[in-house]
Design a protein around this motif. Structure first.
Motif, PDB file in Angstrom:
ATOM      1  N   HIS A  79      -0.125  11.730  -9.926  1.00 27.35           N
ATOM      2  CA  HIS A  79      -0.902  12.938  -9.642  1.00 27.35           C
ATOM      3  C   HIS A  79      -0.060  14.193  -9.893  1.00 27.35           C
ATOM      4  O   HIS A  79      -0.507  15.136 -10.549  1.00 27.35           O
ATOM      5  N   ASP A 104       0.732   6.643  -6.853  1.00 24.92           N
ATOM      6  CA  ASP A 104      -0.422   7.524  -7.045  1.00 24.92           C
ATOM      7  C   ASP A 104      -0.005   8.986  -6.946  1.00 24.92           C
ATOM      8  O   ASP A 104      -0.403   9.815  -7.771  1.00 24.92           O
ATOM      9  N   LYS A 105       0.790   9.310  -5.958  1.00 21.04           N
ATOM     10  CA  LYS A 105       1.259  10.679  -5.767  1.00 21.04           C
ATOM     11  C   LYS A 105       2.145  11.121  -6.933  1.00 21.04           C
ATOM     12  O   LYS A 105       2.043  12.253  -7.418  1.00 21.04           O
ATOM     13  N   ASP A 141       1.924   1.741  -3.585  1.00 24.71           N
ATOM     14  CA  ASP A 141       0.805   2.246  -4.367  1.00 24.71           C
ATOM     15  C   ASP A 141       0.564   3.726  -4.092  1.00 24.71           C
ATOM     16  O   ASP A 141       0.299   4.502  -5.012  1.00 24.71           O
ATOM     17  N   ASP A 142       0.658   4.129  -2.837  1.00 22.18           N
ATOM     18  CA  ASP A 142       0.465   5.534  -2.490  1.00 22.18           C
ATOM     19  C   ASP A 142       1.538   6.406  -3.127  1.00 22.18           C
ATOM     20  O   ASP A 142       1.254   7.504  -3.613  1.00 22.18           O
ATOM     21  N   LYS A 143       2.772   5.929  -3.144  1.00 19.30           N
ATOM     22  CA  LYS A 143       3.860   6.696  -3.759  1.00 19.30           C
ATOM     23  C   LYS A 143       3.643   6.839  -5.259  1.00 19.30           C
ATOM     24  O   LYS A 143       3.842   7.913  -5.817  1.00 19.30           O
ATOM     25  N   ASN A 187      -7.944   9.820  -8.453  1.00 21.68           N
ATOM     26  CA  ASN A 187      -7.464   8.462  -8.673  1.00 21.68           C
ATOM     27  C   ASN A 187      -8.640   7.528  -8.971  1.00 21.68           C
ATOM     28  O   ASN A 187      -9.609   7.495  -8.229  1.00 21.68           O
ATOM     29  N   THR A 228       0.826  -1.194   0.000  1.00 24.16           N
ATOM     30  CA  THR A 228       0.000   0.000   0.000  1.00 24.16           C
ATOM     31  C   THR A 228       0.866   1.251   0.000  1.00 24.16           C
ATOM     32  O   THR A 228       0.502   2.247  -0.609  1.00 24.16           O
ATOM     33  N   ARG A 229       2.014   1.209   0.659  1.00 26.14           N
ATOM     34  CA  ARG A 229       2.915   2.364   0.636  1.00 26.14           C
ATOM     35  C   ARG A 229       3.428   2.608  -0.779  1.00 26.14           C
ATOM     36  O   ARG A 229       3.515   3.737  -1.227  1.00 26.14           O
TER      37      ARG A 229
END
Length: 88
Positions: free
Chosen positions: A22, A18-19, A14-16, A36, A11-12
């Motif tokens: 973005h 996504d950011k 994926d968050d990176k 997203n 999940t970390r």
């Protein structure tokens, strides 16, 4: 079933990603408010809006964009994005 530590690491990452996507959309001024939509697999059909290399340059990130229909109180310039990773 995945161990919690493995899930947390994924999940970390994926968050990176996504950011990163973005920020790239905002930098290219393609959308004022990117949203997203990685759960929308149908968006990945056809040609991607743009491609860019990942930070460590071993993969290419293909980004797909879709305009969102404006609803009451929603600002203009909202676009949904989805991405996929491919080896170079």
């Amino acid at each position: 079933m995945k161990p919690f530590g493995t899930y947390l690491k994924e999940t970390r990452l994926d968050d990176k990603l996504d950011k990163l996507v973005h920020d790239e959309i905002k930098k290219r001024k393609l959308a004022k408010f990117p949203v997203n939509a990685t759960d929308d697999i149908k968006m990945r059909r056809g040609k991607p809006a743009f491609k860019f290399p990942s930070p460590n340059s071993d993969m290419m990130i293909h980004v797909f964009l879709r305009k969102m229909t404006p609803s009451k109180g929603q600002p203009k310039g909202v676009m949904a994005f989805n991405y996929q990773l491919e080896d170079k």
